[in-house]
Design an enzyme around this catalytic site. Structure first.
Site, PDB file in Angstrom:
ATOM      1  N   ASP A  97       6.092  -2.220  -3.768  1.00 61.86           N
ATOM      2  CA  ASP A  97       6.181  -1.209  -2.924  1.00 61.86           C
ATOM      3  C   ASP A  97       5.157   0.249  -3.638  1.00 61.86           C
ATOM      4  O   ASP A  97       5.960   0.765  -2.561  1.00 61.86           O
ATOM      5  CB  ASP A  97       7.897  -0.757  -3.647  1.00 61.86           C
ATOM      6  N   GLU A 119       8.209  -9.077  -5.441  1.00 61.08           N
ATOM      7  CA  GLU A 119       9.754  -8.454  -5.732  1.00 61.08           C
ATOM      8  C   GLU A 119       9.759  -8.330  -3.778  1.00 61.08           C
ATOM      9  O   GLU A 119      10.053  -6.819  -3.671  1.00 61.08           O
ATOM     10  CB  GLU A 119       9.643  -7.084  -6.122  1.00 61.08           C
ATOM     11  N   GLU A 133       8.891   4.511  -1.071  1.00 58.96           N
ATOM     12  CA  GLU A 133       8.380   2.958  -1.575  1.00 58.96           C
ATOM     13  C   GLU A 133       9.654   2.423  -1.080  1.00 58.96           C
ATOM     14  O   GLU A 133       9.387   1.117  -0.822  1.00 58.96           O
ATOM     15  CB  GLU A 133       8.918   3.189  -2.710  1.00 58.96           C
ATOM     16  N   HIS A 214       9.388  10.099 -13.000  1.00 55.96           N
ATOM     17  CA  HIS A 214       7.850  10.472 -11.785  1.00 55.96           C
ATOM     18  C   HIS A 214       8.690  10.908 -10.231  1.00 55.96           C
ATOM     19  O   HIS A 214       6.814   9.796  -9.600  1.00 55.96           O
ATOM     20  CB  HIS A 214       6.754   9.092 -12.041  1.00 55.96           C
ATOM     21  N   ARG A 216       8.502  10.980  -6.665  1.00 52.46           N
ATOM     22  CA  ARG A 216       8.058  12.082  -6.179  1.00 52.46           C
ATOM     23  C   ARG A 216       9.223  12.800  -4.460  1.00 52.46           C
ATOM     24  O   ARG A 216       8.510  13.884  -4.854  1.00 52.46           O
ATOM     25  CB  ARG A 216       6.909  11.483  -4.591  1.00 52.46           C
ATOM     26  N   HIS A 246       3.752  10.674 -17.506  1.00 52.37           N
ATOM     27  CA  HIS A 246       3.021  10.301 -17.151  1.00 52.37           C
ATOM     28  C   HIS A 246       1.922  11.555 -16.235  1.00 52.37           C
ATOM     29  O   HIS A 246       2.280  12.111 -16.436  1.00 52.37           O
ATOM     30  CB  HIS A 246       4.340  10.007 -15.369  1.00 52.37           C
TER      31      HIS A 246
HETATM   32  C1  UD1 Z   1       3.117   5.121  -7.548  1.00 47.81           C
HETATM   33  C2  UD1 Z   1       3.724   4.352  -7.003  1.00 47.81           C
HETATM   34  C3  UD1 Z   1       5.469   4.216  -7.232  1.00 47.81           C
HETATM   35  C4  UD1 Z   1       5.097   3.916  -8.985  1.00 47.81           C
HETATM   36  C5  UD1 Z   1       4.388   4.743  -9.685  1.00 47.81           C
HETATM   37  C6  UD1 Z   1       4.441   3.893 -10.874  1.00 47.81           C
HETATM   38  C7  UD1 Z   1       2.418   5.081  -4.726  1.00 47.81           C
HETATM   39  C8  UD1 Z   1       3.195   5.482  -3.406  1.00 47.81           C
HETATM   40  N1  UD1 Z   1       3.947   5.554  -5.701  1.00 47.81           N
HETATM   41  O1  UD1 Z   1       3.018   6.641  -7.858  1.00 47.81           O
HETATM   42  O2  UD1 Z   1       5.746   3.595  -6.337  1.00 47.81           O
HETATM   43  O3  UD1 Z   1       6.941   3.639  -9.034  1.00 47.81           O
HETATM   44  O4  UD1 Z   1       3.116   4.793  -8.965  1.00 47.81           O
HETATM   45  O5  UD1 Z   1       3.985   4.924 -12.358  1.00 47.81           O
HETATM   46  O6  UD1 Z   1       2.400   3.851  -4.809  1.00 47.81           O
HETATM   47  N2  UD1 Z   1      -2.618   9.257 -12.537  1.00 47.81           N
HETATM   48  C9  UD1 Z   1      -3.562   9.726 -13.870  1.00 47.81           C
HETATM   49  N3  UD1 Z   1      -3.735   8.551 -14.510  1.00 47.81           N
HETATM   50  C10 UD1 Z   1      -3.356   7.217 -14.747  1.00 47.81           C
HETATM   51  C11 UD1 Z   1      -2.147   7.436 -13.249  1.00 47.81           C
HETATM   52  C12 UD1 Z   1      -1.914   8.718 -12.365  1.00 47.81           C
HETATM   53  O7  UD1 Z   1      -4.289  10.911 -13.906  1.00 47.81           O
HETATM   54  O8  UD1 Z   1      -3.525   6.593 -14.759  1.00 47.81           O
HETATM   55  C13 UD1 Z   1      -2.958  10.936 -11.555  1.00 47.81           C
HETATM   56  C14 UD1 Z   1      -3.504  11.112 -10.902  1.00 47.81           C
HETATM   57  O9  UD1 Z   1      -4.000  12.501 -10.792  1.00 47.81           O
HETATM   58  C15 UD1 Z   1      -3.045  10.987  -9.670  1.00 47.81           C
HETATM   59  C16 UD1 Z   1      -2.022  11.181  -9.633  1.00 47.81           C
HETATM   60  O10 UD1 Z   1      -1.611  10.910 -11.314  1.00 47.81           O
HETATM   61  O11 UD1 Z   1      -3.443  11.219  -8.773  1.00 47.81           O
HETATM   62  C17 UD1 Z   1      -0.922  10.087  -9.023  1.00 47.81           C
HETATM   63  O12 UD1 Z   1      -0.964   9.043  -8.873  1.00 47.81           O
HETATM   64  P1  UD1 Z   1      -0.658   7.604  -7.830  1.00 47.81           P
HETATM   65  O13 UD1 Z   1      -0.362   6.227  -7.435  1.00 47.81           O
HETATM   66  O14 UD1 Z   1      -0.543   8.117  -6.396  1.00 47.81           O
HETATM   67  O15 UD1 Z   1       1.635   7.983  -7.204  1.00 47.81           O
HETATM   68  P2  UD1 Z   1       2.240   7.931  -8.379  1.00 47.81           P
HETATM   69  O16 UD1 Z   1       2.945   8.632  -8.449  1.00 47.81           O
HETATM   70  O17 UD1 Z   1       1.650   6.906 -10.201  1.00 47.81           O
HETATM   71  N1  UDP Z   2       5.871   1.722 -19.145  1.00 51.18           N
HETATM   72  C1  UDP Z   2       5.127   1.477 -19.961  1.00 51.18           C
HETATM   73  N2  UDP Z   2       5.077   2.881 -20.535  1.00 51.18           N
HETATM   74  C2  UDP Z   2       5.034   4.488 -20.821  1.00 51.18           C
HETATM   75  C3  UDP Z   2       6.136   4.469 -19.907  1.00 51.18           C
HETATM   76  C4  UDP Z   2       6.552   2.770 -18.726  1.00 51.18           C
HETATM   77  O1  UDP Z   2       4.114   1.253 -20.061  1.00 51.18           O
HETATM   78  O2  UDP Z   2       4.988   4.665 -21.207  1.00 51.18           O
HETATM   79  C5  UDP Z   2       6.748   0.527 -18.338  1.00 51.18           C
HETATM   80  C6  UDP Z   2       8.176   0.061 -18.373  1.00 51.18           C
HETATM   81  O3  UDP Z   2       8.430  -0.723 -19.278  1.00 51.18           O
HETATM   82  C7  UDP Z   2       7.965  -0.133 -16.932  1.00 51.18           C
HETATM   83  C8  UDP Z   2       6.798   0.405 -16.103  1.00 51.18           C
HETATM   84  O4  UDP Z   2       6.262   0.471 -17.041  1.00 51.18           O
HETATM   85  O5  UDP Z   2       7.785  -1.870 -17.418  1.00 51.18           O
HETATM   86  C9  UDP Z   2       8.134   1.046 -15.768  1.00 51.18           C
HETATM   87  O6  UDP Z   2       6.538   2.256 -14.368  1.00 51.18           O
HETATM   88  P1  UDP Z   2       7.030   3.630 -13.628  1.00 51.18           P
HETATM   89  O7  UDP Z   2       7.977   3.809 -14.134  1.00 51.18           O
HETATM   90  O8  UDP Z   2       5.561   3.973 -13.767  1.00 51.18           O
HETATM   91  O9  UDP Z   2       7.346   3.278 -12.548  1.00 51.18           O
HETATM   92  P2  UDP Z   2       8.931   1.866 -11.447  1.00 51.18           P
HETATM   93  O10 UDP Z   2       9.150   1.088 -12.260  1.00 51.18           O
HETATM   94  O11 UDP Z   2       9.047   3.145 -11.143  1.00 51.18           O
HETATM   95  O12 UDP Z   2       7.831   1.248  -9.816  1.00 51.18           O
END
Ligand code: UD1
Ligand code: UDP
Length: 400
Positions: A97, A119, A133, A214, A216, A246
């Site tokens: 999602d 999924e 999502e 994490h 939003r 995160h």
């Molecule tokens: C995204 C997904 C969410 C998922 C989550 C898992 C969308 C809308 N959201 O949200 O469904 O649950 O990932 O974690 O697609 N950033 C870093 N390094 C990284 C990752 C993120 O610096 O490796 C920072 C960056 O500033 C980036 C921000 O996090 O701009 C947000 O990342 P983004 O993928 O847009 O949103 P998530 O909240 O991670």
């Molecule tokens: N996870 C990880 N390292 C972390 C936190 C979570 O590998 O520090 C794993 C966790 O076991 C799960 C996945 O990341 O498999 C979940 O990711 P996240 O919570 O970012 O996203 P969501 O499942 O909410 O989309």
């Protein structure tokens, strides 16, 4: 004839859940498997690619600091169009999602390339939670001609929407990934010792509360409430908190500001999947707003308190492995304390037990998906009915 399948993913959870599948697809004789990562996440995605030894064919590296959803979607839509033209896949495979998954499905649709959704069918029924999502999932399922529903309940939700695609119940691929990693940890005491040594030094006398957050929809007030509750809990000196934070700046800022100096709190960078699974095994309670962790917990025998008002993973609530505590400071604090009290009363033998009955999957989801994509008949995933699950971990009774 060979079918060319292009798997597109870009975030940590998608990568964990697609990793075992792309490995299986690469071994299918009649499938040419291509992997494109968008790089929606950078560091958190690379951690997963490295653990599962995946080298993508294409890496779009689209992530920017504090990216907006529209900026991200725009960059990806245009870059993915070029990838579709260059690699001309017969089918695109997306997961879950995220903005990556939705944009990839839309890009494929515009090019009249069939989309399969791994999924499929998760719904809260509330477009505001999880945001964005819930919208993403619905859009992808409208587009997909093949929907891999993890559970019968996800299938029922898809059927109720009268969508045109074919639905197959497969189990969730996260259980396949978790099994591979848990077996690696189980089989290798030296690896276990290395993983433990890299974690913060933990007090053996205090139970570990593992926290992740994490979402939003929790930004702003939600995160202040969550951090306030963690601050209250840490001050009781009855628990130690380990929180891999995160990398989103909207998460980093409140967490570091409120909890940076708190006693009994270890704020650490996101962990690679091996280290995180090890930490889940060592935790007494998990407090999270994550989707994937709700699915993993039943296999690990850990009680999970979920900081959301609604969940699309209702199977875990029904099975008693997950309890929703919302995002109110007092409710979170009281939820953890009451769970802690019940755990203290539970049979200590239960603490080391692991249970392999999980409503989300049996570890064979990827085989089923690869089978369908290769044109074979498959037996769909049938979870054990809740009542028959006599051996659900007694620890789960701590959150009943
Ligand atoms: C995204 C997904 C969410 C998922 C989550 C898992 C969308 C809308 N959201 O949200 O469904 O649950 O990932 O974690 O697609 N950033 C870093 N390094 C990284 C990752 C993120 O610096 O490796 C920072 C960056 O500033 C980036 C921000 O996090 O701009 C947000 O990342 P983004 O993928 O847009 O949103 P998530 O909240 O991670
Ligand atoms: N996870 C990880 N390292 C972390 C936190 C979570 O590998 O520090 C794993 C966790 O076991 C799960 C996945 O990341 O498999 C979940 O990711 P996240 O919570 O970012 O996203 P969501 O499942 O909410 O989309």
């Amino acid at each position: 004839m060979t079918t060319r399948i292009l798997s597109i993913f870009g975030t940590r959870p998608e990568a964990i859940k697609m990793a075992p599948l792309v490995h299986l697809l690469s071994r299918e004789a009649d499938i040419e498997s291509i992997v494109c990562v968008t790089g929606q996440h950078r560091a958190m995605l690379d951690q997963v690619l490295s653990i599962f030894e995946i080298t993508p064919t294409v890496d779009l590296s689209v992530m920017t600091e504090n990216q907006s959803l529209n900026g991200l979607a725009g960059r990806m839509l245009s870059a993915l169009d070029d990838v579709l033209v260059e690699h001309a896949p017969d089918r695109v495979l997306v997961h879950g999602d995220t903005t990556t998954a939705t944009t990839a499905a839309m890009a494929a649709f515009h090019r009249r390339i069939p989309v399969a959704h791994v999924e499929a069918g998760l719904r809260t029924g509330d477009l505001a939670s999880p945001w964005p999502e819930e919208m993403n999932r619905r859009v992808i399922d409208v587009i997909s001609d093949l929907m891999f529903a993890p559970t019968p309940s996800a299938r029922d939700k898809l059927q109720a929407e009268s969508l045109s695609g074919r639905i197959v119940v497969t189990g969730n691929t996260v259980i396949d990934a978790l099994r591979v990693i848990a077996q690696k940890i189980e089989a290798d005491p030296a690896l276990r010792a290395r993983l433990d040594a890299a974690l913060p030094t933990l007090d053996p006398a205090l139970p570990v509360l593992l926290v992740t957050g994490h979402r939003r929809e929790n930004f702003g007030d939600g995160f202040e409430q969550i951090c306030g509750a963690l601050h209250d809990l840490a001050r009781t000196n009855r628990i130690q908190i380990v929180y891999p934070v995160h990398l989103n700046p909207q998460v980093q800022e409140p967490v570091n500001a409120i909890l940076g100096d708190a006693p009994n709190v270890h704020l650490i960078p996101p962990l690679d999947y091996l280290s995180f699974v090890r930490l889940m095994q060592r935790a007494a309670i998990i407090l999270t707003d994550s989707g994937g962790i709700q699915e993993e917990a039943p296999s690990l025998g850990k009680p999970v308190l979920v900081m959301r008002e609604v969940t699309e993973r209702s199977e875990a609530v029904e099975a008693g492995t997950v309890r929703l505590v919302g995002t109110n400071r007092k409710a979170i604090r009281n939820g953890v304390l009451s769970c802690l009290e019940r755990l203290a009363m539970a049979d200590p033998a239960a603490a080391s037990a692991t249970f392999d009955i999980n409503p989300y999957g049996d570890g064979h989801a990827c085989e089923r998906i690869a089978g369908v994509l290769a044109g074979r008949d498959v037996h769909e995933f049938e979870p054990m009915p809740v009542k028959a699950r006599g051996n659900v971990s007694p620890l789960f009774r701590a959150i009943a």
